[in-house]
Design a protein around this motif. Structure first.
Motif, PDB file in Angstrom:
ATOM      1  N   SER A  33      54.208  58.468  42.581  1.00 40.55           N
ATOM      2  CA  SER A  33      54.149  57.158  43.207  1.00 40.55           C
ATOM      3  C   SER A  33      55.129  57.027  44.365  1.00 40.55           C
ATOM      4  CB  SER A  33      54.459  56.059  42.193  1.00 40.55           C
ATOM      5  OG  SER A  33      53.488  56.053  41.202  1.00 40.55           O
ATOM      6  N   GLU A  34      56.315  57.569  44.175  1.00 41.28           N
ATOM      7  CA  GLU A  34      57.337  57.413  45.216  1.00 41.28           C
ATOM      8  C   GLU A  34      56.893  58.063  46.510  1.00 41.28           C
ATOM      9  OE1 GLU A  34      59.870  55.594  45.874  1.00 41.28           O
ATOM     10  OE2 GLU A  34      59.443  54.605  43.953  1.00 41.28           O
TER      11      GLU A  34
ATOM     12  N   LEU B 121      48.623  48.663  53.160  1.00 39.75           N
ATOM     13  CA  LEU B 121      49.438  47.566  52.611  1.00 39.75           C
ATOM     14  C   LEU B 121      49.046  47.265  51.166  1.00 39.75           C
ATOM     15  CD1 LEU B 121      49.476  45.176  55.696  1.00 39.75           C
ATOM     16  CD2 LEU B 121      51.531  46.066  54.557  1.00 39.75           C
ATOM     17  N   CYS B 122      47.747  47.214  50.903  1.00 39.62           N
ATOM     18  CA  CYS B 122      47.288  46.900  49.544  1.00 39.62           C
ATOM     19  C   CYS B 122      47.694  48.002  48.567  1.00 39.62           C
ATOM     20  CB  CYS B 122      45.773  46.725  49.528  1.00 39.62           C
ATOM     21  SG  CYS B 122      45.238  45.172  50.243  1.00 39.62           S
ATOM     22  N   SER B 123      47.539  49.239  49.010  1.00 42.10           N
ATOM     23  CA  SER B 123      47.917  50.339  48.120  1.00 42.10           C
ATOM     24  C   SER B 123      49.414  50.323  47.834  1.00 42.10           C
ATOM     25  CB  SER B 123      47.540  51.679  48.760  1.00 42.10           C
ATOM     26  OG  SER B 123      46.157  51.700  49.008  1.00 42.10           O
ATOM     27  N   LEU B 124      50.190  50.097  48.887  1.00 43.77           N
ATOM     28  CA  LEU B 124      51.642  50.017  48.712  1.00 43.77           C
ATOM     29  C   LEU B 124      51.997  48.864  47.782  1.00 43.77           C
ATOM     30  CD1 LEU B 124      54.374  51.187  49.520  1.00 43.77           C
ATOM     31  CD2 LEU B 124      54.389  49.657  51.496  1.00 43.77           C
TER      32      LEU B 124
ATOM     33  N   LEU C  60      53.480  47.867  40.299  1.00 45.88           N
ATOM     34  CA  LEU C  60      53.638  48.703  39.104  1.00 45.88           C
ATOM     35  C   LEU C  60      55.104  48.950  38.791  1.00 45.88           C
ATOM     36  CD1 LEU C  60      50.763  51.289  39.603  1.00 45.88           C
ATOM     37  CD2 LEU C  60      50.962  49.545  37.794  1.00 45.88           C
ATOM     38  N   LYS C  61      55.900  48.951  39.848  1.00 44.05           N
ATOM     39  CA  LYS C  61      57.336  49.119  39.634  1.00 44.05           C
ATOM     40  C   LYS C  61      57.983  47.835  39.128  1.00 44.05           C
ATOM     41  CE  LYS C  61      58.507  50.799  43.679  1.00 44.05           C
ATOM     42  NZ  LYS C  61      59.324  51.320  44.777  1.00 44.05           N
ATOM     43  N   GLY C  62      57.187  46.769  39.102  1.00 40.14           N
ATOM     44  CA  GLY C  62      57.716  45.495  38.621  1.00 40.14           C
ATOM     45  C   GLY C  62      58.263  44.621  39.730  1.00 40.14           C
TER      46      GLY C  62
ATOM     47  N   ALA D 197      55.492  42.784  46.150  1.00 39.32           N
ATOM     48  CA  ALA D 197      54.074  43.140  46.126  1.00 39.32           C
ATOM     49  C   ALA D 197      53.225  41.989  46.642  1.00 39.32           C
ATOM     50  CB  ALA D 197      53.659  43.518  44.708  1.00 39.32           C
ATOM     51  N   ILE D 198      53.545  40.798  46.173  1.00 39.31           N
ATOM     52  CA  ILE D 198      52.786  39.619  46.622  1.00 39.31           C
ATOM     53  C   ILE D 198      52.857  39.500  48.141  1.00 39.31           C
ATOM     54  CG2 ILE D 198      52.764  37.090  46.592  1.00 39.31           C
ATOM     55  CD1 ILE D 198      53.494  37.245  43.623  1.00 39.31           C
ATOM     56  N   GLY D 199      54.065  39.694  48.674  1.00 38.29           N
ATOM     57  CA  GLY D 199      54.251  39.612  50.122  1.00 38.29           C
ATOM     58  C   GLY D 199      53.389  40.630  50.861  1.00 38.29           C
ATOM     59  N   LEU D 200      53.330  41.865  50.324  1.00 35.47           N
ATOM     60  CA  LEU D 200      52.527  42.913  50.965  1.00 35.47           C
ATOM     61  C   LEU D 200      51.039  42.570  50.940  1.00 35.47           C
ATOM     62  CD1 LEU D 200      54.392  46.018  49.531  1.00 35.47           C
ATOM     63  CD2 LEU D 200      54.206  45.452  51.963  1.00 35.47           C
TER      64      LEU D 200
END
Lengths: 806, 531
Positions: free
Chosen positions: A631-632, A664-667, A673-675, A680-683
């Motif tokens: 993931s990283e 952006l969505c994938s990121l 997933l990292k919490g 995430a919402i911002g992305l």
């Protein structure tokens, strides 16, 4: 002293007009001296309403003959003048005083007056025409015609037009309120009367009326046939002649027979030089055919012209836009002659069985060309006819076996200095057309590559599109196409003829390729043709055929096949095919989708080395890493994609969003997933603002917000990112429905509908909300289905929802 | 007796042995002792002969018949109405035959005109309006249809069909045959409408009785169709029977088949009954299309407008519903050839108009419409005894219009009218006396929901029927009911969207789809709760 004021009798025939006749009689009450109502067999309260309004009512047995009924009413009238109205008409309050004034001043030679008739529709008053409604009460003045009965001929017989005057009192007609109007019954009745018409009475007016009834039934071809029969039987001086001409032309336009329509217009402009509507119709023809400059010129003349009072019907010929708006639009799209290239351009469209899309294509190209050529390669549908009607020169060939040869055939037909090629399933964008015109004015090179945007889904969503360069403009004479797949998004070298092409420029002109818009059958058909070309015309040696076939498989989603073919192509290729960017992209895509991740990464790592600016390879690489659990590394690559932005279409085939919303969505997904919910919402929200990306972004964003418990509400989040619109809420509601959050979904739909009420017309997209609403129901049913496995009745109910046609 | 060759000389044999103009009334009976007396009393003095064919009564039917001097013949019932009817025709001695059922009654004004009808030389058969009082949902209504009941006594005029027996085809055939052989033209109007009515009490029986009759008819029709699947008329009758038996889905299949079989010749009643069936099933788009198709042929058939009004109400298209009910109120009579419910142009139309206006918040106009309803049902004040004020009172014979008054009070209360205003309205609009108005107000002062809870006559209210109790049965129905509630909310959404863009067909379709789902889910839930 007593002045002899002329007495006026109102004559009305009626049957089951209880809702209307009161209004009609009341409107004339102070204006007429007596009211005669002839009832032809009402079962409603027509008679009692008429009696209550002070009318003399007479019964007349209906004999399917309107004139007989009308004449029965005339027999009873005692006034000096007759006014006749239909029960669903009234005299306009503001102008009715004109009527007695006109009659008092009527000179002895005037026998009748025509009055303006205004139809009231749901959109307000419309459709003004003039009709002879008032005439002197003489025994020889009687109606003729079983249907659409006429009085004018009898009144004017042996007198001439000077016996006809104009009166300013207006008649309002309510007949077009379709709510309780039993239109189909009236059509049926009219057709029955017309079909029983004696042969000797079948004159121009008869055929015209028959055509009108067919039009009302939606039978345009039959209507046209009737109009065409009516035309030679109708003299230009007959009152209905201009309407007949207009109906004929509008029907031709509705049938997309623009060339025929223009021919009629040209002729009838000489008969009726002051008939303003003909200019509007001409403008519509040119506009629909994409000749915007001509359309604008004609529509401007239409705006300047005024109709001679009362001579022609004022009914608008139902353009999609009001004439003024149509003119504005034509002017905006017009490449004024001054802007047009000083050189001549032939626009060549090549197609086969693309009747559904060809019109759009020709309309998008016509304005640019000094010439429009349609090269048909063996259609069995209406394509050649459409092209002919839209002003193209049509050349028909049997399928020459490959696309390059087809282009060369087209090239032979073109006479312009430059040739622009379009496929029949493509559309030149409006901005692209303007830019191309500008470029061609000063182009020094010999060919231009344009940007083809292929829309993979039928909805033409930009999120599911890809971009690639294609050589579409060449100077005539210099080049021929030698490559079988003359149109496929292949590398530059294969695209145009000579390997030694000089002066090829890339211009950011977008051609939309509507890959799936004509439906799956067409897609499959084209795929078969293309496979045939590849098999028959591309040498199996050297991997080129396998490569071309592999790309096709990829485009149609058959990744396993694609892997086999592309692996073979790569192995066979002696000339470095395997290191070309398209090969890397499609093979990488195929490997990723078949789960061969190690091979995939191996390939892409090599690719990224060679083409560091090809964002799509980075993106695919990120996807592969993510699937391998790294993931990283994936996040790192995605951040790189976002920094780089989309790759250059001039160099590569580019998938929409790989340098933007998709990355952006994938990121965001990885971040979530990292919490790191907030981030995430911002992305996701950032992604959502890109064109066409709303659905995909909210698909990820909504569950994050809904399951957060506590944090900001979804409306807060949407608002913060400028996404709080009815569309945004509708999409969110659809996402909720898929997750089974039924109550939340309905609530947000309700909110969306509320918001839609406050939004302006152009912003809101109500059909989208309807779709969301339906998907809520189908999703709910889908979720209930497992529980209903032992309940056939419930099963049937649930099935009826997903399959409901309406 | 003189040899009478008939008006055009085309009928070879005279039927009668009783002399010119003589009328024989023919009945077939079985266990009709309760009603036969009423029937024969109404007609005996106006005919020359009574023929009764009994198919196996176990009661005093035959005695009653003999008491009226009837010629009685007793035969074995062979599950064939035509056979029994034709036996009665064989026995008839008059020049004319009048066919009645034992549960019918001939009103005096009809009975007195029979001689005149028999004197019409150019007529071979007379049709009559059959009026049947019915009680539906506590409302007293009158259904009406047209039937050929009096015809010349000729051996070629015989009934056909085991059930829903018809004599008309044989009359038409005889005409056509004469036309071909004798080369004389069939006079127009050989079958004519008498303008008279016959009263049929059959539907007044308890519901069980009606169901039994429908069941029996359906079974017989099943036999007929097994022999002749192309008999569209019987199929139509079977579908109607199935509808009366509460099997609309099965009925719809037969209606559809009958309609496609009859094509352009489809009977008006088929359009009516089939669209009612589709409405019951929640197939609103099909119901609307069918009404339109029917109206394009029969534009003066009010029942079809009424059904469209009901469908629009269920869809939530209130303005359209109002227009259709309004249209119904303009009718003054219904052409006799149509099967109709007489009240669709009077009380039912006005009452529905009131509800539609109330739903739109136009309570004043709703009240006016209720006033018209009250007039139409012949609401009479003294009978309105304070009771619960609830809707069920409408079914009480002593209180025609009781429900109307309750609704009126509901509307007034919803507008915030005070006691005095309500009292005045009851006096002015409904003609109640002071005491009666007070009684009505007292009766409705407790409970009785807001105006919006109302619904048009004949329309089931499917909104918000949430189950209160949590029995096992209700739980079994829960997903269906949840679906119904969801569909209801989506329909509301669709309607609100449509109000923003009334021309958007996509939104219109959404309303149709959601309303259909709501109806189907509610139908299923209701059935489950009943089980």
């Amino acid at each position: 002293m007593i002045t002899m004021r002329p007495r006026l009798s109102l004559c009305v025939i009626a049957r089951n007009e209880g809702e209307n006749i009161g209004r009609c009689l009341a409107s004339a009450a102070g204006t007429v001296d007596e009211t005669i109502v002839v009832d032809t067999g009402s079962v409603d309260d027509t008679v009692e309403v008429a009696l209550a309004a002070g009318a003399s009512v007479f019964e007349h047995v209906w004999t399917e003959d309107f004139s007989a009924a009308r004449n029965a009413s005339l027999e009873r009238a005692s006034g000096d003048w007759i006014l006749f109205l239909d029960a669903d008409e009234e005299l306009e309050g503001a102008t009715r005083a004109e009527l007695p004034r006109t009659l008092e001043a009527a000179p002895p030679g005037v026998e009748a007056f025509h009055l303006p008739v205004v139809s009231l529709t749901q959109n307000g008053p419309e459709l003004v025409h003039s009709s002879v409604r008032v005439f002197r009460n003489r025994p020889e003045h009687r109606f003729h015609g079983r249907i659409h009965e006429q009085i004018a001929a009898a009144v004017l017989a042996g007198r001439g037009v000077w016996a006809l005057g104009h009166c300013g009192a207006r008649i309002l007609h309510y007949g077009y309120d379709a709510r309780t109007q039993n239109t189909r019954a009236k059509i049926r009745r009219n057709l029955r009367i017309l079909e029983n018409y004696p042969e000797e009475d079948r004159d121009g007016f008869f055929h015209y009326n028959l055509g009108v009834e067919y039009l009302r039934l939606g039978e345009k071809t039959k209507a046209l046939a009737s109009f065409v029969r009516a035309l030679p039987l109708t003299g230009p001086g007959q009152a209905f002649a201009p309407v007949l001409v207009k109906r004929t032309i509008t029907t031709l336009i509705d049938l997309q027979r623009y060339r025929d329509a223009l021919e009629q217009i040209a002729y009838y402009r000489t008969v009726y030089p002051d008939f303003r509507d003909l200019l509007l119709l001409e403008g519509i023809c040119h506009f629909d055919c994409g000749r915007f400059t001509e359309a604008a010129a004609v529509l401007a003349r239409h705006q300047e012209m005024t109709d001679p009072q009362g001579k022609y019907p004022k009914e608008t010929p139902s353009p999609v836009l009001a004439p003024q708006l149509l003119l504005e639009k034509a002017e905006a799209l017009s490449l004024k002659r001054a802007q047009c290239p000083p050189v001549s351009v032939s626009v060549c469209v090549i197609g086969r069985d693309e009747a559904a899309l060809l019109g759009n294509c020709l309309q998008s190209g016509a304005e640019l060309g000094s010439e429009l050529v349609y090269v048909d390669t063996g259609s069995t549908d209406r394509s050649p006819a459409i092209a002919h009607q839209m002003g193209a020169t049509v050349r028909r060939f049997s399928w020459p076996g490959d696309f390059g040869t087809a282009r060369n055939l087209a090239l032979d037909q073109a006479s312009g200095e430059w040739v622009l090629f379009l496929n029949a399933d493509e559309v030149l964008s409006d901005t692209g057309r303007e830019r191309l015109a500008a470029v061609l004015r000063s182009a020094r090179g010999d060919a231009l590559r344009l940007c083809v945007q292929t829309f993979l889904d039928a909805r033409l969503s930009p999120a599911e599109s890809s971009f690639s360069a294609s050589c579409r403009v060449v100077r005539k004479g210099a080049y021929r196409f030698s490559e079988a797949l003359g149109e496929s998004p292949l590398p530059v070298a294969g695209e145009s003829a000579a390997a030694n092409v000089v002066g090829v420029d890339d211009v950011e002109v977008i051609i939309g390729h509507w890959h799936s818009a004509a439906g799956p059958e067409r897609v499959a058909q084209r795929r078969r043709w293309k496979s045939d070309v590849i098999r028959q015309r591309i040498s199996p040696v050297g991997g080129a055929a396998d490569f071309a076939m592999g790309v096709e498989e990829c485009i149609h989603g058959d990744y396993a096949n694609a892997c086999v073919l592309l692996a073979k192509a790569g192995a066979e290729s002696p000339d470095g095919l395997a290191s070309r960017p398209d090969f890397l992209l499609y093979y990488g895509l195929a490997l990723l989708n078949t789960g061969d991740l190690v091979a995939c990464l191996d390939l892409l790592d090599r690719g990224v080395q060679v083409y560091p600016d090809y964002t799509d390879l980075l993106y695919l690489s990120a996807m592969a890493h993510f699937q391998l659990g790294a993931s990283e590394r994936a996040a790192e690559l995605l951040r790189l994609c976002i920094r780089r932005g989309p790759a250059d279409w001039r160099k590569y085939t580019v998938m929409a969003g790989t340098g933007g919303f998709k990355a952006l969505c994938s990121l965001a997904t990885i971040t979530a997933l990292k919490g790191e919910r907030e981030e995430a919402i911002g992305l996701f929200a950032r992604a959502a603002t890109e064109p066409g990306a709303l659905e995909r972004a909210l698909e990820g964003l909504v569950p994050l917000v809904v399951t957060s418990g506590g944090g900001p509400t979804l409306t807060d989040v949407l608002k913060a990112h400028g996404l709080l619109t009815s569309t945004g809420l509708g999409v969110a509601a659809a996402v909720m429905a898929r997750h089974g959050w039924t109550e939340e979904s309905v609530r947000h739909l309700e909110l969306a509908v509320e918001l839609a009420g406050a939004e302006a017309g152009e912003v809101r997209f109500l059909a989208g909300l309807a779709v969301a609403c339906r998907s809520l129901l189908t999703e709910t049913c889908r979720r209930l289905a497992p529980a209903a496995s032992t309940d056939p009745e419930l099963q049937a109910l649930l099935a009826s929802v997903s399959g409901s046609p309406r | 007796m003189t040899m009478d060759l008939g008006p055009s000389g085309r009928k070879p044999e005279p039927g009668g042995t009783l002399g010119a103009g003589a009328i024989t009334v023919c009945l077939i009976t079985r266990d009709e002792e309760d009603s036969l007396g009423r029937c024969l009393t109404s007609i005996a003095a106006h005919v020359d002969e009574i023929v009764v064919v009994d198919t196996g009564s176990s009661d005093r039917t035959v005695d009653v018949a003999r008491g009226f001097g009837a010629r009685v013949s007793q035969i074995v019932w062979e599950s064939d109405f035509s056979r029994a009817r034709n036996t009665s025709l064989d026995l008839a001695g008059g020049e004319w035959v009048l066919v009645l059922d034992a549960d019918e009654e001939v009103p005096p004004e009809t009975a007195e005109r029979l001689r005149a009808l028999a004197g019409e030389n150019s007529v071979e058969g007379w049709t009559f309006t059959i009026r049947s009082p019915v009680v539906i949902g506590g409302e007293r209504l009158t259904s009406r249809n047209l039937n050929l009941r009096m015809f010349r006594n000729r051996s070629c005029y015989r009934f056909e069909g085991r059930v829903h027996e018809q004599v008309r085809p044989s009359l038409l055939r005889a005409d056509a045959g004469a036309d071909a052989s004798a080369n004389t033209s069939v006079p127009d109007g050989a079958i004519r409408y008498s303008g008279l009515s016959i009263l049929h009490h059959g539907y007044r029986r308890d519901e069980g009785g009606v169901a039994t009759k429908s069941r029996r008819n359906a079974d017989l029709l099943g036999l007929v169709l097994a022999e002749n699947p192309g008999d569209h008329f019987s199929r139509f009758n079977l579908a109607t029977s199935l509808m009366n038996l509460g099997q609309p889905a099965e009925a719809a299949a037969h209606f559809r088949q009958a309609l496609s079989g009859m094509g352009d010749q489809a009977l008006p009643g088929l359009y009516r009954n089939y669209s009612l069936c589709l409405q019951a099933l929640g197939e609103y788009d099909q119901a609307v299309d069918l009404c339109d198709a029917g109206l394009s042929i029969y534009p003066d058939y009010p029942d079809l407008y009424f059904i469209k009004g009901q469908v629009c109400w269920e869809l939530g298209f209130l303005a359209e519903a109002e227009a259709f009910f309004q249209k119904c109120t303009h009718f003054r009579r219904v052409p006799p050839e149509y099967t109709t419910m007489e009240e669709v142009i009077t009380s039912m139309a006005w009452e529905n108009l009131a509800e539609v206006r109330a739903r739109q918040g136009r309570l004043e106009e709703a009240l006016q419409a209720l006033g018209r309803t009250w007039d139409a049902v012949g609401g009479s004040a003294p009978e309105v005894v304070p009771g619960t004020g609830g809707a069920r009172e409408g079914g009480d014979r002593r209180m025609p219009g009781g429900r109307v008054l309750a609704r009126a009070c509901g509307f007034m209360r919803a507008t915030g009218s005070d006691e005095a205003t309500m009292r005045r309205c009851l006096r002015d609009l409904f003609g109640l006396g002071e005491a009666e108005a007070g009684a009505v107000l007292a009766a409705v002062s407790v409970g009785d929901g807001p105006a919006a809870a109302g619904r048009p006559a004949g329309v089931a209210d499917r909104r918000g029927e949430a189950p209160a109790e949590a029995s096992a049965l209700v739980r079994a129905a829960a997903p269906v009911e949840a679906l119904a509630r969801l569909a209801t909310r989506c329909q509301e959404l669709g309607l609100r969207l449509l109000s923003l863009e009334p021309e958007n067909t996509e939104l219109r379709r959404l309303v149709f789809a959601t309303a259909t789902l709501r109806a189907k889910a509610t139908n299923l839930a209701t059935r489950r709760r009943a089980e």
